[in-house]
Design a protein around this motif. Structure first.
Motif, PDB file in Angstrom:
ATOM      1  N   GLY A  69       5.357   8.286  -2.257  1.00  0.00           N
ATOM      2  CA  GLY A  69       4.829   7.379  -3.266  1.00  0.00           C
ATOM      3  C   GLY A  69       3.470   6.865  -2.834  1.00  0.00           C
ATOM      4  N   THR A  83       4.890  10.453  -6.333  1.00  0.00           N
ATOM      5  CA  THR A  83       4.893   9.425  -7.372  1.00  0.00           C
ATOM      6  C   THR A  83       3.698   8.525  -7.113  1.00  0.00           C
ATOM      7  N   SER A 126       4.622  11.969 -10.988  1.00  0.00           N
ATOM      8  CA  SER A 126       5.214  10.908 -11.797  1.00  0.00           C
ATOM      9  C   SER A 126       4.404   9.637 -11.619  1.00  0.00           C
ATOM     10  N   PHE A 146       8.522   2.064  -9.594  1.00  0.00           N
ATOM     11  CA  PHE A 146       7.944   2.856  -8.505  1.00  0.00           C
ATOM     12  C   PHE A 146       8.784   2.742  -7.242  1.00  0.00           C
ATOM     13  N   ALA A 188      12.156   4.566  -7.086  1.00  0.00           N
ATOM     14  CA  ALA A 188      12.113   6.027  -7.168  1.00  0.00           C
ATOM     15  C   ALA A 188      12.583   6.721  -5.896  1.00  0.00           C
ATOM     16  N   ASN A 197      11.428   6.914  -2.688  1.00  0.00           N
ATOM     17  CA  ASN A 197      10.442   7.664  -1.907  1.00  0.00           C
ATOM     18  C   ASN A 197      10.804   7.647  -0.424  1.00  0.00           C
TER      19      ASN A 197
END
Length: 283
Positions: free
Chosen positions: A16, A39, A56, A64, A67, A69
């Motif tokens: 991310g 992301t 994304s 975020f 997600a 990560n």
């Protein structure tokens, strides 16, 4: 020194990125090429760009961080780092993640990340000593420094570092104390604030000199010497960086004010020598 046989094999990561300016985009392209899943969250809307790249994009920090990560890479400006990190809704993390910064100063982000992040979060401070201009043809022979500030998940950390290692074929050696590893193509340093501080000094002097050339508004002429063309290239390369980057380096790099003073003293010393020669010739 070659990678130890006991080092974990690199794995594909979910990374991310916080802040998707030119440098974040620059790093992202190589990470995508290597097969990592990305992301992004950023104050500006990069949704269309991310769609084209297969990334994304999240406008909200909550989504975020949810997600999952493996790595959260901080690519904000130096000046906005603290504000951005403190605004992260860390309670939304579903599992611990490795937080890695890629800022051009190191002591300041280290302090901020350790102060704000939860104890279970791993922290890796890095400094890729290249950017979109110097690394546009690849990272071969370019240097990358890091400090393993707080690492528990060795597999994730090693896999993230391997992104940079695998892109470089030759080493540029920086003489700083506490160098702990020497991998083909990239120099790794343990403590970025230790020893002589050469990387900080190098960056400060380069930017000071190049910004000074910019203020002088030097331009190409039909009879440029090779040395003057080199100065123009230095000026043009730095001007592509935002002034936020430059001012952030000055505010949060403890060597910067001294280097600015040293540069002024050096210019004054040269001026005095020239004045002395001039007076002798007139007498």
């Amino acid at each position: 020194m070659a990678v130890s046989s006991s080092s974990p094999l690199p794995k594909t990561l979910k990374i991310g990125i916080v802040g998707f300016g030119p440098f974040g985009l620059f790093l992202a392209k190589t990470m995508i090429k290597q097969g990592h899943t990305l992301t992004v969250t950023s104050r500006s809307d990069y949704s269309q760009l991310c769609d084209r790249l297969g990334i994304s994009f999240f406008r909200g920090m909550d989504e975020f961080l949810e997600a999952e990560n493996d790595v959260i890479m901080i690519c904000t400006s130096i000046l906005s780092l603290k504000e951005v990190v403190m605004a992260l809704p860390l309670g939304r993390l579903k599992r611990p993640a490795l937080f890695a910064d890629v800022l051009s100063v190191k002591e300041y982000p280290r302090e901020v990340l350790l102060k704000v992040l939860r104890e279970e979060s791993d922290v890796l401070c890095t400094h890729p000593m290249f950017g979109p201009e110097s690394g546009k043809d690849g990272w071969n022979g370019l240097s990358f420094m890091f400090e393993r500030v707080r690492i528990r998940d060795e597999a994730i950390c090693s896999s993230f570092l391997h992104i940079f290692q695998s892109e470089a074929a030759e080493c540029w050696k920086c003489h700083v104390k506490n160098m702990i590893n020497w991998l083909p193509g990239v120099s790794f340093l343990l403590t970025l604030s230790a020893g002589t501080g050469c990387s900080q000094q190098d960056g400060t002097l380069t930017l000071l000199f190049n910004r000074t050339l910019s203020e002088m508004e030097i331009e190409s002429t039909p009879i440029d010497t090779k040395n003057f063309q080199t100065l123009l290239q230095l000026k043009d390369g730095t001007i592509r960086d935002s002034f936020d980057l430059y001012s952030g380096l000055f505010v949060y790099n403890k060597y910067a004010k001294q280097e600015l003073k040293n540069l002024g003293l050096a210019v004054e010393k040269v001026r005095q020598k020239l004045e002395k020669v001039n007076e002798e010739n007139l007498s």
